[in-house]
Design a protein around this motif. Structure first.
Motif, mmCIF file in Angstrom:
data_model
loop_
_atom_site.group_PDB
_atom_site.id
_atom_site.type_symbol
_atom_site.label_atom_id
_atom_site.label_comp_id
_atom_site.label_asym_id
_atom_site.label_seq_id
_atom_site.Cartn_x
_atom_site.Cartn_y
_atom_site.Cartn_z
ATOM 1 N N VAL A 67 0.849 -1.200 0.000
ATOM 2 C CA VAL A 67 0.000 0.000 0.000
ATOM 3 C C VAL A 67 0.882 1.246 0.000
ATOM 4 O O VAL A 67 0.654 2.194 -0.768
ATOM 5 C CB VAL A 67 -0.957 0.001 1.213
ATOM 6 C CG1 VAL A 67 -1.620 1.370 1.383
ATOM 7 C CG2 VAL A 67 -2.029 -1.070 1.047
ATOM 8 N N GLN A 70 2.347 1.889 -3.461
ATOM 9 C CA GLN A 70 1.432 2.511 -4.397
ATOM 10 C C GLN A 70 1.150 3.965 -4.027
ATOM 11 O O GLN A 70 1.028 4.821 -4.897
ATOM 12 C CB GLN A 70 0.110 1.732 -4.444
ATOM 13 C CG GLN A 70 -0.945 2.336 -5.353
ATOM 14 C CD GLN A 70 -0.492 2.490 -6.801
ATOM 15 O OE1 GLN A 70 0.360 1.732 -7.267
ATOM 16 N NE2 GLN A 70 -1.043 3.468 -7.499
ATOM 17 N N GLU A 71 1.067 4.248 -2.747
ATOM 18 C CA GLU A 71 0.725 5.603 -2.312
ATOM 19 C C GLU A 71 1.846 6.604 -2.561
ATOM 20 O O GLU A 71 1.590 7.740 -2.969
ATOM 21 C CB GLU A 71 0.364 5.599 -0.818
ATOM 22 C CG GLU A 71 -0.923 4.864 -0.479
ATOM 23 C CD GLU A 71 -2.165 5.596 -0.986
ATOM 24 O OE1 GLU A 71 -2.082 6.801 -1.278
ATOM 25 O OE2 GLU A 71 -3.227 4.950 -1.101
ATOM 26 N N GLN A 135 -9.658 -1.077 -1.944
ATOM 27 C CA GLN A 135 -10.391 -0.003 -2.602
ATOM 28 C C GLN A 135 -10.990 0.944 -1.569
ATOM 29 O O GLN A 135 -11.075 2.157 -1.782
ATOM 30 C CB GLN A 135 -11.482 -0.559 -3.510
ATOM 31 C CG GLN A 135 -12.027 0.471 -4.505
ATOM 32 C CD GLN A 135 -10.978 0.948 -5.494
ATOM 33 O OE1 GLN A 135 -10.437 0.172 -6.277
ATOM 34 N NE2 GLN A 135 -10.661 2.229 -5.456
ATOM 35 N N TYR A 137 -9.529 1.675 1.254
ATOM 36 C CA TYR A 137 -8.432 2.535 1.711
ATOM 37 C C TYR A 137 -8.278 3.734 0.776
ATOM 38 O O TYR A 137 -7.998 4.848 1.218
ATOM 39 C CB TYR A 137 -7.130 1.738 1.761
ATOM 40 C CG TYR A 137 -5.972 2.502 2.384
ATOM 41 C CD1 TYR A 137 -5.763 2.481 3.753
ATOM 42 C CD2 TYR A 137 -5.095 3.241 1.593
ATOM 43 C CE1 TYR A 137 -4.712 3.185 4.331
ATOM 44 C CE2 TYR A 137 -4.033 3.945 2.156
ATOM 45 C CZ TYR A 137 -3.852 3.921 3.526
ATOM 46 O OH TYR A 137 -2.799 4.623 4.099
ATOM 47 N N ASN A 138 -8.475 3.502 -0.491
ATOM 48 C CA ASN A 138 -8.329 4.580 -1.473
ATOM 49 C C ASN A 138 -9.535 5.519 -1.496
ATOM 50 O O ASN A 138 -9.383 6.743 -1.543
ATOM 51 C CB ASN A 138 -8.099 3.982 -2.861
ATOM 52 C CG ASN A 138 -7.936 5.042 -3.929
ATOM 53 O OD1 ASN A 138 -8.804 5.208 -4.785
ATOM 54 N ND2 ASN A 138 -6.839 5.779 -3.897
ATOM 55 N N TYR A 139 -10.729 4.958 -1.458
ATOM 56 C CA TYR A 139 -11.946 5.760 -1.580
ATOM 57 C C TYR A 139 -12.464 6.277 -0.239
ATOM 58 O O TYR A 139 -13.245 7.221 -0.196
ATOM 59 C CB TYR A 139 -13.069 4.916 -2.203
ATOM 60 C CG TYR A 139 -13.017 4.766 -3.703
ATOM 61 C CD1 TYR A 139 -12.227 5.570 -4.502
ATOM 62 C CD2 TYR A 139 -13.810 3.802 -4.321
ATOM 63 C CE1 TYR A 139 -12.202 5.414 -5.867
ATOM 64 C CE2 TYR A 139 -13.802 3.640 -5.694
ATOM 65 C CZ TYR A 139 -12.995 4.448 -6.476
ATOM 66 O OH TYR A 139 -12.995 4.300 -7.832
ATOM 67 N N GLY A 176 -10.611 9.506 -6.572
ATOM 68 C CA GLY A 176 -9.839 8.310 -6.279
ATOM 69 C C GLY A 176 -9.217 7.652 -7.501
ATOM 70 O O GLY A 176 -9.210 8.201 -8.602
ATOM 71 N N ASP A 177 -8.696 6.470 -7.282
ATOM 72 C CA ASP A 177 -8.047 5.683 -8.331
ATOM 73 C C ASP A 177 -8.905 4.457 -8.613
ATOM 74 O O ASP A 177 -8.976 3.531 -7.806
ATOM 75 C CB ASP A 177 -6.654 5.258 -7.859
ATOM 76 C CG ASP A 177 -5.905 4.403 -8.866
ATOM 77 O OD1 ASP A 177 -6.469 4.118 -9.949
ATOM 78 O OD2 ASP A 177 -4.760 4.002 -8.574
ATOM 79 N N TYR A 180 -7.080 1.185 -8.413
ATOM 80 C CA TYR A 180 -6.218 1.111 -7.230
ATOM 81 C C TYR A 180 -5.870 -0.332 -6.859
ATOM 82 O O TYR A 180 -4.715 -0.643 -6.550
ATOM 83 C CB TYR A 180 -6.892 1.791 -6.044
ATOM 84 C CG TYR A 180 -6.009 1.938 -4.829
ATOM 85 C CD1 TYR A 180 -5.019 2.922 -4.791
ATOM 86 C CD2 TYR A 180 -6.156 1.109 -3.722
ATOM 87 C CE1 TYR A 180 -4.205 3.066 -3.680
ATOM 88 C CE2 TYR A 180 -5.346 1.251 -2.605
ATOM 89 C CZ TYR A 180 -4.374 2.235 -2.589
ATOM 90 O OH TYR A 180 -3.561 2.382 -1.489
#
Length: 268
Positions: A67, A70-71, A135, A137-139, A176-177, A180
């Motif tokens: 994670v 990617q971040e 997802q 975590y991203n959104y 968001g991504d 992701y």
């Protein structure tokens, strides 16, 4: 060497479970399917392990690392990009507001733990629920409840749908991504562990090392040059999932020392 219910050997893996025997022959290079995290992310592993232990998710160190990869690739003051998360109570809730990497990791691990729990993740190879958690975590954690209610879980299509929904609701040009999950999982070797390989953390760690040579393990043990590294490897795997600290498995570099320890425990 039988470790609780399993036998792990570097060149191939034999998993013994009572009278059932499963054999996985392992070889080849992971590089074509799993990308390595950056040196910067690897350097943060002691801090990641510290906070993972603090919040009770030691088994998920590898997931936390990917994670972070990617971040941020492990760079900047907010390597977990947790400024906008609910656990940040010290800095503004704007992108990259956190300027202390340790605080970012602390907040980010709490955020990821919340997502893992909301998604119902059972272990580091529970990929169906890990995708949902990632997802989220991203959104934001709200995606998880929405996806569960409307679709029963994560799909690439509903990740795109949720992004469109939030763009309209918040009058945003992007949200968001949408990719992701695949972006993160390109680094996650645990996602390739075969099903039926047992539920012990040490087996998952062992299988994640597919295709790697022994230098990681003998250097970790403290040797300055190559030695026969099978016992170092078993000890390294045990350390990754907290078994050395808990005393469940000893740290040993000679197989004979391991034999003596397990014999005394009546576990050999």
């Amino acid at each position: 060497m039988i470790l609780e219910e399993y036998l792990v050997i570097p060149c191939f893996t034999v998993i013994l479970h009572y009278r059932k025997i499963f054999l996985y022959v392992i070889g080849g290079d992971n590089s074509s399917t799993v990308s390595e995290v950056s040196r910067e992310v690897k350097d943060y592993e002691p801090l990641i392990r510290k906070f993972a232990k603090k919040y009770g998710i030691e088994e998920y160190v590898e997931l936390i690392k990917v994670v972070m990869q990617q971040e941020s690739g492990g760079t900047g003051g907010d390597p977990m990009q947790s400024s906008q998360g609910e656990f940040n109570t010290k800095y503004p809730h704007t992108p990259n507001a956190i300027t202390e990497p340790e605080y970012s990791i602390d907040c980010g691990i709490q955020e990821l733990k919340s997502c893992l729990e909301s998604a119902g993740v059972k272990n580091p190879t529970d990929m169906e629920h890990i995708r949902l958690a990632l997802q989220g975590y991203n959104y934001g954690n709200g995606y998880i409840a929405w996806a569960q209610k409307n679709y029963g879980g994560y799909t690439l299509a509903n990740a795109a749908e949720f992004s469109e929904k939030m763009m309209k609701e918040k009058n945003l040009k992007s949200y968001g991504d949408r990719q992701y999950v695949p972006h993160v999982l390109r680094y996650y070797s645990f996602g390739r562990v075969p099903s039926g390989a047992g539920n012990q953390a040490i087996v998952r760690v062992a299988l994640s090392q597919e295709g790697k040579g022994g230098e990681t393990y003998w250097r970790w043990y403290g040797f300055n040059q190559r030695v026969s590294w099978c016992a170092c490897y078993v000890s390294w795997c045990a350390e990754q999932c907290g078994y050395l600290e808990s005393g469940a498995i000893p740290k040993f570099s000679l197989c004979s020392d391991g034999v003596k320890w397990f014999e005394k425990k009546k576990q050999f």
